[in-house]
Design a protein around this motif. Structure first.
Motif, PDB file in Angstrom:
ATOM      1  N   ALA A 212       0.829  -1.202   0.000  1.00 40.39           N
ATOM      2  CA  ALA A 212       0.000   0.000   0.000  1.00 40.39           C
ATOM      3  C   ALA A 212       0.862   1.249   0.000  1.00 40.39           C
ATOM      4  CB  ALA A 212      -0.919   0.007   1.227  1.00 40.39           C
TER       5      ALA A 212
ATOM      6  N   ILE B 165      -0.829   4.867  -1.732  1.00 37.89           N
ATOM      7  CA  ILE B 165      -2.238   5.000  -1.389  1.00 37.89           C
ATOM      8  C   ILE B 165      -2.431   6.089  -0.357  1.00 37.89           C
ATOM      9  CG2 ILE B 165      -4.214   3.742  -0.418  1.00 37.89           C
ATOM     10  CD1 ILE B 165      -3.024   1.217  -1.543  1.00 37.89           C
TER      11      ILE B 165
ATOM     12  N   GLN C  92      -7.502   1.593   3.592  1.00 34.45           N
ATOM     13  CA  GLN C  92      -6.277   1.678   2.785  1.00 34.45           C
ATOM     14  C   GLN C  92      -5.334   2.766   3.290  1.00 34.45           C
ATOM     15  OE1 GLN C  92      -5.451  -0.622   0.616  1.00 34.45           O
ATOM     16  NE2 GLN C  92      -7.379  -1.615   1.144  1.00 34.45           N
TER      17      GLN C  92
END
Length: 544
Positions: free
Chosen positions: A8, A13, A42
């Motif tokens: 991530a 993100i 996220q």
């Protein structure tokens, strides 16, 4: 999980608001809490990835926040992985995990961790007891709660206000209201928190007079009720349908220098709806708006069932529009109430559209849509949705989920599937059948012509047989002309509803269909003797 959070991070993100480039620990904690509140999974994982790289994630301070974040996002596996990476010598990690689970509604998981903690030989302390007592109360696990009470006394924590409040709450939730009061009375350092817990316990069991009397007693000892106390009392008397007392409480509240807030008004509206005083609920909502008090999402979700029950689509769409303007439409509880309202008002397409567009769904949401499909005759769609809910596994099925699915099977003539679901509910989900489940199965079997089998199910019921179960059997007997079992069902219904002519009329009609005119006349004479009359048919049109 570590690979996913690093991935991530590498995929950037992280939002522009994420404090990756700041050294302030306060900012880290702040953003973890924000991401948890917003369920921004996220973004939270991205920040977690940064904390892993920087070596900060093993700190109990950050780990506790990450545990809470993952619990709030309902990611229990990730929460557990964070826990497992905290050094085993750190006792506080157990307190953090148990607390996170209990605080976010994972009560059984909290109990499981507590048992694991004991197996590891870790001694519980006053910080973990309130969490376990909370879990015990919600699970109605009185035995564990009593064991914790013993441990509290053994370790000398009976003077800790948080522990005592949790004990009072646990006993109240487990139905031991006298024991809850005993714990409360024996606590020498009573404060507003313990008072509110005890008052809430009384109200939960509908001992509203006792709750009010306790508040009066505490006022003598200089413990003055706050807005929370007043709102608990208002909610209790509203649910009891005591309008005059609610009005008096509003005056007493203001006289004591506490102004009614949105919770006060919402409690009254909810009480009206629960007591089927729907017009009064609408009037109270208008008064609330009239004084400049802005409703919350809870107010909206409390009022919408009135529209659903009355099939009042006009008011329902108006409230929906208001919810959109106020930004409440995305609230899960409001959306669930809207789905239920549109379904019961006959607008299944609008209900389906709302359901499809929801980004997050809870058990109530799924149940409302499954019921909506079933009651509109879309039985296959209802079962497909039930299967989708089970397959996704993110939302827990409950007894109402199975009631909805069994209703779909009954209305759709899916006999074998209905029997399989009834069995699965007990064996795979450990849900004990309630009266409504048995009524659905009896109706299901009866419609398939399996009257004797349906009657056998009723005879083997381990719980009390109510009018819905016998009514379903009588209806099936009428459909298939089974006079013998119809007589049995009608006899039981007559005992359960001595002032109702319904079962006698069905039995009389069944006799006539079978050519037993003498028996039909006998039933009618019995009705006349008991002064039971058939109510004239009528239609009701709401012109407002």
């Amino acid at each position: 999980m570590l690979s996913s959070v690093k991935r991530a991070t590498s995929n950037k993100i992280i939002t522009k608001h994420c404090p990756i480039h700041t050294s302030s620990s306060h900012n880290y904690v702040k953003f973890i809490e924000i991401y948890g509140h917003d369920r921004a999974l996220q973004s939270g994982k991205a920040l977690h990835g940064h904390l892993v790289v920087s070596g900060l994630s093993r700190s109990t301070h950050y780990a506790s926040k990450l545990l809470a974040f993952y619990a709030e996002c309902r990611q229990l596996c990730d929460a557990r992985k964070v826990f497992d990476r905290i050094p085993q010598s750190n006792v506080r990690r157990w307190i953090v995990l148990v607390g996170a689970y209990a605080r976010h509604g994972f009560h059984q998981e909290a109990m499981d961790v507590f048992c694991e903690m004991q197996r590891e030989g870790v001694e519980p302390n006053k910080f973990v007891f309130p969490s376990i007592l909370k879990a015990s109360g919600h699970l109605s696990d009185r035995r564990t709660g009593e064991n914790i009470h013993t441990a509290v006394l053994k370790n000398g924590f009976e003077s800790d206000a948080f522990v005592i409040s949790a004990l009072v709450d646990m006993y109240a939730k487990c139905g031991r209201i006298e024991k809850a009061r005993s714990v409360f009375d024996n606590f020498g350092k009573k404060d507003l928190v313990t008072l509110n817990v005890m008052v809430s316990g009384y109200v939960h069991h509908r001992y509203v007079e006792e709750a009010l009397e306790l508040v009066k007693e505490m006022q003598v000892t200089a413990i003055k009720p706050n807005v929370v106390t007043w709102n608990i009392l208002i909610a209790g008397f509203s649910q009891a349908g005591d309008e005059s007392m609610v009005a008096k409480l509003f005056r007493l509240m203001q006289d004591s220098g506490v102004e009614p807030d949105v919770v006060s008004w919402t409690s009254v509206i909810s009480g009206f709806v629960q007591n089927f005083q729907y017009r009064d609920a609408f009037d109270m909502f208008k008064k609330m708006l009239g004084i400049g008090m802005f409703p919350t999402s809870v107010t909206i979700s409390s009022l919408l069932p009135a529209c659903a029950t009355l099939a009042d689509l006009k008011h329902g769409t108006e409230i929906h529009s208001y919810a959109v303007v106020r930004g409440f439409e995305k609230d899960t509880f409001v959306s669930s109430a809207l789905i239920d309202m549109y379904s019961k008002c006959g607008s299944i397409y609008e209900a389906k559209t709302l359901f499809t567009n929801m980004s997050e769904r809870n058990t109530v949401t799924w149940n409302s849509m499954i019921f909506g499909y079933a009651n509109h005759g879309y039985c296959k769609e209802a079962i497909q949705l039930f299967n989708q809910m089970v397959d996704e596994g993110e939302t827990k099925v409950d007894h109402l989920t199975f009631t909805a699915a069994l209703t779909a099977c009954s209305l759709g003539g899916m006999t074998e599937l209905g029997q399989a679901l009834f069995q699965s509910m007990q064996e795979n989900y450990c849900i004990k059948p309630r009266s409504e489940h048995y009524a659905c199965v009896v109706d299901l079997m009866g419609k398939a012509g399996k009257i004797v089998e349906a009657y056998d199910i009723i005879q083997k019921m381990p719980i009390e047989r109510d009018k819905f179960v016998w009514g379903a059997l009588l209806g099936a007997c009428k459909q298939h002309g089974n006079v013998d079992i119809a007589e049995i069902a009608a006899k039981h219904l007559s005992k359960l509803e001595p002032e109702s002519a319904g079962s006698s009329l069905v039995l009389s009609s069944l006799y006539m269909d079978a050519g037993s005119w003498r028996d039909s006349a006998r039933v009618k004479r019995s009705m006349k003797k008991r002064k039971l009359e058939k109510l004239p048919g009528c239609s009701w049109i709401d012109s407002t």
